[in-house]
Design a protein around this motif. Structure first.
Motif, PDB file in Angstrom:
ATOM      1  N   GLY A 224       2.067  22.218  69.903  1.00 36.93           N
ATOM      2  CA  GLY A 224       1.085  21.385  70.572  1.00 36.93           C
ATOM      3  C   GLY A 224       0.729  20.185  69.717  1.00 36.93           C
ATOM      4  O   GLY A 224       1.597  19.441  69.256  1.00 36.93           O
ATOM      5  N   GLU A 225      -0.536  20.012  69.484  1.00 38.93           N
ATOM      6  CA  GLU A 225      -1.036  18.895  68.682  1.00 38.93           C
ATOM      7  C   GLU A 225      -1.296  19.300  67.240  1.00 38.93           C
ATOM      8  O   GLU A 225      -2.046  18.623  66.538  1.00 38.93           O
ATOM      9  CB  GLU A 225      -2.320  18.338  69.311  1.00 38.93           C
ATOM     10  CG  GLU A 225      -2.106  17.702  70.666  1.00 38.93           C
ATOM     11  CD  GLU A 225      -1.075  16.576  70.595  1.00 38.93           C
ATOM     12  OE1 GLU A 225      -1.201  15.723  69.702  1.00 38.93           O
ATOM     13  OE2 GLU A 225      -0.158  16.554  71.442  1.00 38.93           O
ATOM     14  N   ARG A 226      -0.675  20.377  66.806  1.00 40.52           N
ATOM     15  CA  ARG A 226      -0.867  20.842  65.435  1.00 40.52           C
ATOM     16  C   ARG A 226       0.485  20.996  64.733  1.00 40.52           C
ATOM     17  O   ARG A 226       1.535  21.082  65.370  1.00 40.52           O
ATOM     18  CB  ARG A 226      -1.627  22.181  65.391  1.00 40.52           C
ATOM     19  CG  ARG A 226      -3.021  22.101  66.006  1.00 40.52           C
ATOM     20  CD  ARG A 226      -3.813  23.378  65.771  1.00 40.52           C
ATOM     21  NE  ARG A 226      -4.085  23.608  64.365  1.00 40.52           N
ATOM     22  CZ  ARG A 226      -5.063  23.017  63.679  1.00 40.52           C
ATOM     23  NH1 ARG A 226      -5.852  22.134  64.281  1.00 40.52           N
ATOM     24  NH2 ARG A 226      -5.272  23.288  62.417  1.00 40.52           N
ATOM     25  N   VAL A 227       0.409  21.024  63.402  1.00 39.26           N
ATOM     26  CA  VAL A 227       1.597  21.214  62.576  1.00 39.26           C
ATOM     27  C   VAL A 227       1.238  22.180  61.461  1.00 39.26           C
ATOM     28  O   VAL A 227       0.101  22.221  60.986  1.00 39.26           O
ATOM     29  CB  VAL A 227       2.103  19.861  62.010  1.00 39.26           C
ATOM     30  CG1 VAL A 227       1.046  19.211  61.119  1.00 39.26           C
ATOM     31  CG2 VAL A 227       3.397  20.037  61.269  1.00 39.26           C
ATOM     32  N   GLU A 293      -2.125  24.365  57.668  1.00 35.00           N
ATOM     33  CA  GLU A 293      -2.154  23.962  59.068  1.00 35.00           C
ATOM     34  C   GLU A 293      -3.057  22.748  59.223  1.00 35.00           C
ATOM     35  O   GLU A 293      -4.065  22.610  58.518  1.00 35.00           O
ATOM     36  CB  GLU A 293      -2.664  25.103  59.951  1.00 35.00           C
ATOM     37  CG  GLU A 293      -1.793  26.350  59.933  1.00 35.00           C
ATOM     38  CD  GLU A 293      -2.346  27.448  60.827  1.00 35.00           C
ATOM     39  OE1 GLU A 293      -3.472  27.264  61.345  1.00 35.00           O
ATOM     40  OE2 GLU A 293      -1.666  28.467  61.014  1.00 35.00           O
ATOM     41  N   ALA A 294      -2.700  21.867  60.162  1.00 41.74           N
ATOM     42  CA  ALA A 294      -3.481  20.653  60.370  1.00 41.74           C
ATOM     43  C   ALA A 294      -3.211  20.102  61.757  1.00 41.74           C
ATOM     44  O   ALA A 294      -2.159  20.367  62.356  1.00 41.74           O
ATOM     45  CB  ALA A 294      -3.128  19.595  59.322  1.00 41.74           C
ATOM     46  N   PRO A 307      -7.762  16.974  58.511  1.00 41.50           N
ATOM     47  CA  PRO A 307      -8.243  18.177  57.823  1.00 41.50           C
ATOM     48  C   PRO A 307      -7.141  19.228  57.733  1.00 41.50           C
ATOM     49  O   PRO A 307      -6.586  19.652  58.753  1.00 41.50           O
ATOM     50  CB  PRO A 307      -9.396  18.647  58.708  1.00 41.50           C
ATOM     51  CG  PRO A 307      -9.049  18.141  60.081  1.00 41.50           C
ATOM     52  CD  PRO A 307      -8.282  16.864  59.884  1.00 41.50           C
ATOM     53  N   VAL A 308      -6.817  19.635  56.519  1.00 38.15           N
ATOM     54  CA  VAL A 308      -5.752  20.615  56.283  1.00 38.15           C
ATOM     55  C   VAL A 308      -6.384  21.915  55.792  1.00 38.15           C
ATOM     56  O   VAL A 308      -7.203  21.906  54.862  1.00 38.15           O
ATOM     57  CB  VAL A 308      -4.733  20.100  55.247  1.00 38.15           C
ATOM     58  CG1 VAL A 308      -3.626  21.126  55.032  1.00 38.15           C
ATOM     59  CG2 VAL A 308      -4.153  18.766  55.693  1.00 38.15           C
ATOM     60  N   ARG A 309      -5.994  23.005  56.420  1.00 33.11           N
ATOM     61  CA  ARG A 309      -6.546  24.317  56.092  1.00 33.11           C
ATOM     62  C   ARG A 309      -5.459  25.173  55.448  1.00 33.11           C
ATOM     63  O   ARG A 309      -4.330  25.227  55.941  1.00 33.11           O
ATOM     64  CB  ARG A 309      -7.056  24.981  57.371  1.00 33.11           C
ATOM     65  CG  ARG A 309      -7.658  26.351  57.232  1.00 33.11           C
ATOM     66  CD  ARG A 309      -8.289  26.762  58.555  1.00 33.11           C
ATOM     67  NE  ARG A 309      -8.856  28.100  58.508  1.00 33.11           N
ATOM     68  CZ  ARG A 309      -8.266  29.179  59.011  1.00 33.11           C
ATOM     69  NH1 ARG A 309      -7.075  29.053  59.629  1.00 33.11           N
ATOM     70  NH2 ARG A 309      -8.833  30.372  58.924  1.00 33.11           N
ATOM     71  N   PHE A 310      -5.798  25.833  54.327  1.00 34.94           N
ATOM     72  CA  PHE A 310      -4.860  26.693  53.615  1.00 34.94           C
ATOM     73  C   PHE A 310      -5.293  28.152  53.764  1.00 34.94           C
ATOM     74  O   PHE A 310      -6.465  28.491  53.523  1.00 34.94           O
ATOM     75  CB  PHE A 310      -4.796  26.328  52.131  1.00 34.94           C
ATOM     76  CG  PHE A 310      -4.190  24.976  51.871  1.00 34.94           C
ATOM     77  CD1 PHE A 310      -2.826  24.837  51.667  1.00 34.94           C
ATOM     78  CD2 PHE A 310      -4.986  23.842  51.860  1.00 34.94           C
ATOM     79  CE1 PHE A 310      -2.258  23.594  51.439  1.00 34.94           C
ATOM     80  CE2 PHE A 310      -4.432  22.587  51.632  1.00 34.94           C
ATOM     81  CZ  PHE A 310      -3.067  22.463  51.426  1.00 34.94           C
ATOM     82  N   VAL A 311      -4.334  28.987  54.155  1.00 40.46           N
ATOM     83  CA  VAL A 311      -4.624  30.399  54.414  1.00 40.46           C
ATOM     84  C   VAL A 311      -3.647  31.269  53.628  1.00 40.46           C
ATOM     85  O   VAL A 311      -2.437  30.968  53.558  1.00 40.46           O
ATOM     86  CB  VAL A 311      -4.512  30.721  55.923  1.00 40.46           C
ATOM     87  CG1 VAL A 311      -4.742  32.201  56.179  1.00 40.46           C
ATOM     88  CG2 VAL A 311      -5.509  29.872  56.709  1.00 40.46           C
ATOM     89  N   GLN A 312      -4.171  32.347  53.027  1.00 44.02           N
ATOM     90  CA  GLN A 312      -3.330  33.330  52.329  1.00 44.02           C
ATOM     91  C   GLN A 312      -3.871  34.727  52.605  1.00 44.02           C
ATOM     92  O   GLN A 312      -5.076  34.970  52.458  1.00 44.02           O
ATOM     93  CB  GLN A 312      -3.328  33.054  50.824  1.00 44.02           C
ATOM     94  CG  GLN A 312      -2.361  33.944  50.038  1.00 44.02           C
ATOM     95  CD  GLN A 312      -2.244  33.519  48.594  1.00 44.02           C
ATOM     96  OE1 GLN A 312      -3.232  33.372  47.882  1.00 44.02           O
ATOM     97  NE2 GLN A 312      -1.003  33.323  48.141  1.00 44.02           N
TER      98      GLN A 312
END
Length: 330
Positions: A224-227, A293-294, A307-312
């Protein structure tokens, strides 16, 4: 960090020197080639002035396809980090083995047009002010660092950091409280690191790079509109990993955020990163996948925020908002 009682200087500071770099230990670097600070002077009890020479060519900081070529925002960010560390050691009483752990920071490149790369290395002056509460042992455990960058008399950038000043024991306690087990080191892995064998690495030109060594993303997906992508830096990239780490350093996550923002822009060769605002809630561990993700943002009027979100392991560990600009908006 034990504050000195020195008053404001009664005379103008001496002219800054750009003749040679300071000792690499003052900026926590292993390679002399990764040191950019050339002079440090005290202006007041908690204020220092630093000279920085920006290299014309560098395997990491100069590896960008955007034209016109400007000095990398991350090079200025790293220069500010080095200036803050050097000043805290030389004039603020920070012990040699003390670590400066960044909790939050904001960097804004306000005059990128003044940082176009020419025929000579860049000369930057950074004024750094320190603030923090002194504990019962006479140390500053938590502190704030505020910096202003100048080219000549023109202010070109600002940088603010919230940091922890930890000795090795305190850092070990903090790491154990988050993991519960000893953390592996980068030396325990191959050059590519875990999950980064290069088979699904993002093509370098899609993130504005020429050298694949500098790409830190792989397994990119557009939905969609995310990467999104996995963060898989090369551990043999000595600009990002100048020495051994037991986690992915903050600068690597910021680079990942920049690359994801460029990837999602659709115009990586005409888009520049000119600002960052970041918060780090947990260490990025080496032995588990970190995913970024952004939204796929297109700059409006030549400028925008991503805005970039980092998940672990299902937990958000960091957020980095990247300010991007087209070359017309520089």
């Amino acid at each position: 960090m034990t504050p000195h009682a020195a008053p404001e200087t009664s005379s103008a500071p001496a002219e800054l020197s750009f003749g040679r770099t300071v000792d690499r230990s003052l900026v926590h670097r292993t390679a002399v080639s990764e040191v950019f600070v050339t002079d440090v002077q005290q202006l007041a009890a908690r204020k220092v002035r630093t000279a920085v020479q920006l290299p014309l060519t560098h395997g990491y900081y100069s590896d960008h396809l955007q034209r016109p070529a400007v000095f990398d925002a991350l090079l200025l960010l790293e220069s500010g980090r080095q200036a803050a560390i050097a000043g805290s050691h030389v004039f603020m009483g920070l012990a040699p083995n003390t670590m400066m752990i960044v909790d939050r920071f904001r960097f804004s490149l306000d005059q990128p047009g003044g940082l176009t790369i020419g025929t000579k290395p860049g000369h930057i002056r950074i004024d750094t002010a320190y603030d923090g509460k002194i504990n019962k042992r006479g140390r500053v455990r938590n502190g704030q660092v505020a910096q202003r960058y100048f080219v000549g008399d023109t202010e070109v950038a600002t940088h603010e950091m919230d940091v922890l000043f930890l000795n090795p024991h305190e850092n070990e306690v903090l790491r154990h409280s988050q993991r519960g087990t000893p953390a592996p080191m980068t030396s325990d892995f191959g050059d590519h690191g875990p999950g980064g064998d290069g088979s699904r690495q993002v093509p370098a030109h899609e993130v504005g790079r020429a050298n694949p060594l500098n790409v830190v993303l792989s397994r990119a997906e557009r939905f969609g509109e995310r990467v999104g992508a996995e963060v898989t830096p090369r551990f043999d990239n000595r600009a990002l990993f100048d020495h051994e780490y037991d986690h992915l350093p903050a600068m690597t996550l910021v680079e990942a955020a920049r690359q994801l923002a460029l990837l999602g822009s659709g115009e990586p060769l005409g888009t520049y990163a000119v600002g960052f605002e970041a918060g780090f809630s947990r260490f990025a561990e080496l032995d588990d996948v970190v995913r970024a993700e952004a939204p796929r943002a297109v700059p409006l009027d030549g400028r925008g925020e991503v805005p970039v979100r980092f998940v672990q392991d299902g937990n958000e560990i960091a957020q980095v908002t990247v300010t991007v600009a087209t070359k017309e908006a520089l």
